[in-house]
Design an enzyme around this catalytic site. Structure first.
Site, PDB file in Angstrom:
ATOM      1  N   HIS A  76       0.842  -1.208   0.000  1.00  0.00           N
ATOM      2  CA  HIS A  76       0.000   0.000   0.000  1.00  0.00           C
ATOM      3  C   HIS A  76       0.869   1.247   0.000  1.00  0.00           C
ATOM      4  CE1 HIS A  76       0.719  -0.760   4.287  1.00  0.00           C
ATOM      5  NE2 HIS A  76       0.416   0.490   4.536  1.00  0.00           N
ATOM      6  N   ASP A 132       5.861   4.229   5.219  1.00  0.00           N
ATOM      7  CA  ASP A 132       6.662   3.193   5.881  1.00  0.00           C
ATOM      8  C   ASP A 132       6.626   1.874   5.115  1.00  0.00           C
ATOM      9  OD1 ASP A 132       3.957   2.888   6.611  1.00  0.00           O
ATOM     10  OD2 ASP A 132       4.465   1.806   8.438  1.00  0.00           O
ATOM     11  N   HIS A 133       5.935   1.873   3.957  1.00  0.00           N
ATOM     12  CA  HIS A 133       5.909   0.690   3.091  1.00  0.00           C
ATOM     13  C   HIS A 133       6.398   0.985   1.671  1.00  0.00           C
ATOM     14  CE1 HIS A 133       3.601  -2.017   5.848  1.00  0.00           C
ATOM     15  NE2 HIS A 133       3.315  -0.843   6.374  1.00  0.00           N
ATOM     16  N   HIS A 142      -7.573  -1.589   5.628  1.00  0.00           N
ATOM     17  CA  HIS A 142      -6.491  -0.681   6.064  1.00  0.00           C
ATOM     18  C   HIS A 142      -6.588   0.688   5.397  1.00  0.00           C
ATOM     19  CE1 HIS A 142      -2.775   0.405   7.970  1.00  0.00           C
ATOM     20  NE2 HIS A 142      -2.225   0.700   6.815  1.00  0.00           N
ATOM     21  N   ASP A 169      -0.071  -4.248   5.944  1.00  0.00           N
ATOM     22  CA  ASP A 169      -0.998  -3.811   6.996  1.00  0.00           C
ATOM     23  C   ASP A 169      -2.413  -4.183   6.579  1.00  0.00           C
ATOM     24  OD1 ASP A 169       1.216  -2.776   8.202  1.00  0.00           O
ATOM     25  OD2 ASP A 169       0.796  -0.681   7.673  1.00  0.00           O
ATOM     26  N   GLU A 178       1.740  -8.578   9.906  1.00  0.00           N
ATOM     27  CA  GLU A 178       1.994  -7.429  10.774  1.00  0.00           C
ATOM     28  C   GLU A 178       1.495  -7.745  12.184  1.00  0.00           C
ATOM     29  OE1 GLU A 178      -0.368  -4.497  11.909  1.00  0.00           O
ATOM     30  OE2 GLU A 178      -1.796  -4.441  10.229  1.00  0.00           O
ATOM     31  N   HIS A 210       6.553  -5.744  11.924  1.00  0.00           N
ATOM     32  CA  HIS A 210       5.774  -4.517  12.097  1.00  0.00           C
ATOM     33  C   HIS A 210       5.093  -4.482  13.474  1.00  0.00           C
ATOM     34  CE1 HIS A 210       3.080  -1.165  11.045  1.00  0.00           C
ATOM     35  NE2 HIS A 210       3.793  -0.995   9.949  1.00  0.00           N
TER      36      HIS A 210
END
Length: 649
Positions: free
Chosen positions: A67, A71-72, A156, A177, A202, A414
């Site tokens: 996504h 942070d991804h 998410h 996530d 996660e 995570h």
């Protein structure tokens, strides 16, 4: 065969998600994120672990992005345009549309406003996105002749996906996530029941079980309403995509019901673009939003308007959604500096905050002062309110997913180290699945499935189709205890216990083949040899009426007397060995290969000691069996020799 998982980010921490998985020789990088709490070398994953020589295109077969959160995906332009990766990149259509907006917004904040060293340029972002191949949900993508991937809805945020990867017989799922419960604008995660060797999940809320959605929403609305009613300003630091839309829908509806006219603001810029994309990608939202869209676009908020920097110190109450979330910099930090010193103002933190951010410091306990750098200090007197409106699943959701998929192994990423350790123990103790919680730059090796394809011989197939009859008779004990019911039950019981029994053979370089047992000797070019054992021995015999009994050969020649004795033997053996199937064939009793018959031969060659067939109170039993049943046979013979068989008159 084995699967290797090298965790480059989000190992025992939340931030810079990145895992390189090797599955049957194919290497996949799942996510390529940055850490929002660091500005030094810890910001990006340590890519040197992927390829020491720097040939990342040769070392990795593909990159999969789950996504658009930084942070991804935050390190992706740096990895492709600066480090030189040139291979394929896969993400969903919404992620491909929204990721460049997030990346460019971050670049502007960090470089143009804060004056930091530029990690990647706007041109780098554009060139990076040209390498991206967009995928749809449940679309099976053949990366090459061996590797295939498939995306599943993760909830998410808009476009978030779990990814399934398979090479040969080995398969895994990387969740990114996800949220296992629906909210106002997105549905719950959905995935097929798959056969997995590994699940990488996660664990942000590894030990948290949330209250009901209604309770959390009510608490949030009461806190906001109380603040604005007292003339205060409410700052809601949130990322432009996801929680901003969720909470705007909630507040917009509440403002309508309560007939409030206090302004609700969006920080201008990215959020406006985000709402536009939500309108365009309505099919990726929840069923409720799609149903409402027929009559009204739920992202056209009636009570929400744009906000300008010049309005920061405007008197009067208001609610402001400002980016980025966690107050990690940008406009939300600028507003916080101005509003934090006032006691009537409120800062509401709706989700998880990464360690190192101001949001995390506020959540850890209300500080009176926060030091930004050696020259800047913020006086914090405002109210701090934390609510779990995070789009991450909670501990129950993680356990539900692991239980549903039932993988052979689980790796947690995570999450915070102590909480991950707790969840790891729970998965192992309650579900019996080996679980791992590696730190950054650690490698986990788990065994994977490997099936051998084998054809079946005609004889084996025929043996599977042929009946396998098992015969048994009603014994006297059954007849006595079921006198009324036994009339309609036949004396001879027949069952078909068809079992496919075969042998897997491989001849030279030929493929594996399943053959019937009888074919094995032909394959081995050998003749059949069976060793049969025999033993004849006396058994004690008594009469129920305790009268002298004639046990002569003539007496036992009577078919009724002989049958009665065998039934008595069958009954006694059934009591002693209730788990073993004992069959009555009239002339003899059979257990596996063991056959027990009444011996009427005067000089039986198998008789121990050569005892003659005479003597009151005993009868000779002749046993024959194959060597494979040796252990069971001697156990039964020992039992029979101690029995006192009653022979009915």
């Amino acid at each position: 065969m084995a699967i290797d998982c090298l965790v480059l980010g989000a190992g025992q921490e939340v931030g810079k998600s990145c895992a390189v998985v090797t599955i049957n020789g194919k290497r996949i990088m799942f996510d390529c994120g940055m850490h929002m709490g660091y500005l030094d070398h810890r910001r990006y994953p340590d890519f040197s672990h992927v390829a020491l020589d720097g040939d990342f295109s040769g070392a990795i077969d593909c990159i999969v992005i789950t996504h658009f959160h930084l942070d991804h995906v935050g390190a992706l332009p740096y990895f492709t345009e600066v480090c030189g990766y040139r291979g394929p990149i896969y993400m969903t259509y919404p992620t491909k549309a929204l990721a460049p907006l997030m990346l460019e917004d971050y670049r502007k904040v960090m470089v143009e406003r804060r004056g930091e060293e530029e990690q990647f340029t706007a041109e780098h972002i554009a060139e990076c996105m040209k390498k991206v191949i967009a995928v749809d949900l449940k679309q099976t993508v053949q990366v090459d002749s061996e590797l295939q991937i498939r995306a599943y809805y993760a909830g998410h945020v808009l476009g978030a996906a779990m990814f399934y990867a398979k090479v040969g017989d080995s398969a895994l799922v990387y969740t990114g996530d996800y949220n296992m419960t629906p909210d106002r604008h997105l549905g719950a995660a959905q995935i097929d029941r798959l056969h997995l060797d590994l699940l990488i999940t996660e664990s942000t809320y590894a030990t948290t079980v949330r209250d009901s959605k209604y309770t959390r929403e009510r608490e949030f609305l009461i806190a906001v309403h109380k603040c604005v009613a007292g003339g205060g300003k409410v700052l809601i630091p949130t990322f432009a995509l996801g929680r901003a839309q969720e909470l705007c829908m909630l507040l917009d509806d509440y403002w309508e019901r309560m007939n409030l006219n206090i302004p609700i603001y969006f920080s201008a810029g990215l959020t406006i673009q985000a709402n536009m994309y939500y309108k365009m990608l309505i099919n990726w939202t929840s069923q409720k939003v799609k149903a409402t869209y027929v009559t009204r676009n739920p992202f056209d908020f009636k009570n929400v308007r744009n906000f300008d920097r010049s309005m920061i110190n405007t008197p009067g109450p208001c609610v402001l959604f400002a980016t980025p979330g966690m107050i990690s910099g940008g406009f939300s930090l600028e507003v916080f500096k101005n509003w934090a010193p006032s006691e009537i103002n409120l800062v509401t933190l709706p989700g998880y905050c990464v360690a190192g951010t101001i949001g995390h410091k506020l959540m850890s306990g209300k500080p009176t002062k926060i030091e930004l750098d050696k020259d800047t200090e913020i006086d914090v007197r405002c109210q701090i309110h934390q609510l779990s409106f995070s789009p991450h699943t909670d501990a129950k959701g993680i356990m539900d997913l692991v239980k549903f998929l039932s993988p052979k192994h689980v790796i947690l990423v995570h999450g915070e180290k102590p909480k991950m350790a707790s969840l790891k123990g729970k998965i192992e103790s309650e579900l019996g699945i080996p679980c791992y919680d590696p730190a950054n730059n650690e490698n986990v090796n788990v065994p994977s499935t490997h099936f051998v394809k084998a054809c079946a011989s005609d004889a084996f197939v025929q043996s599977c189709l042929s009946p396998n009859f098992k015969f048994s008779r009603r014994n006297r004990e059954y007849e006595c205890s079921h006198q009324k019911d036994s009339e309609g039950v036949p004396i001879l019981q027949v069952r078909d216990e068809r079992i496919a029994e075969g042998i897997v053979v491989m001849e030279g370089n030929k493929e594996a083949k399943v053959i019937n047992q009888d074919e094995l000797l032909h394959v081995l070019r050998r003749e059949r040899h069976e060793v049969e054992f025999a033993y004849c021995f006396p058994a004690q015999l008594s009469n129920k009426n305790e009268e002298p009994s004639d046990t002569s050969t003539d007496n036992l020649q009577c078919p009724y007397r002989k049958c009665s004795l065998l039934r008595a033997l069958l009954s006694e053996l059934s009591k002693e060995f209730p788990q073993v199937e004992i069959q009555d064939f009239g002339e003899y009793v059979k257990v596996e290969s063991l056959r027990v018959a009444i011996c009427l031969t005067d000089e039986c060659p198998y008789r121990v000691g050569g005892h003659p067939l005479v003597g009151c109170g005993s009868v000779f039993l002749c046993c024959k069996w194959l060597s494979r049943d040796e252990q069971l046979v001697w156990k039964m013979i020992s039992t029979v020799r101690t029995l006192d068989l009653s022979l009915p008159l």
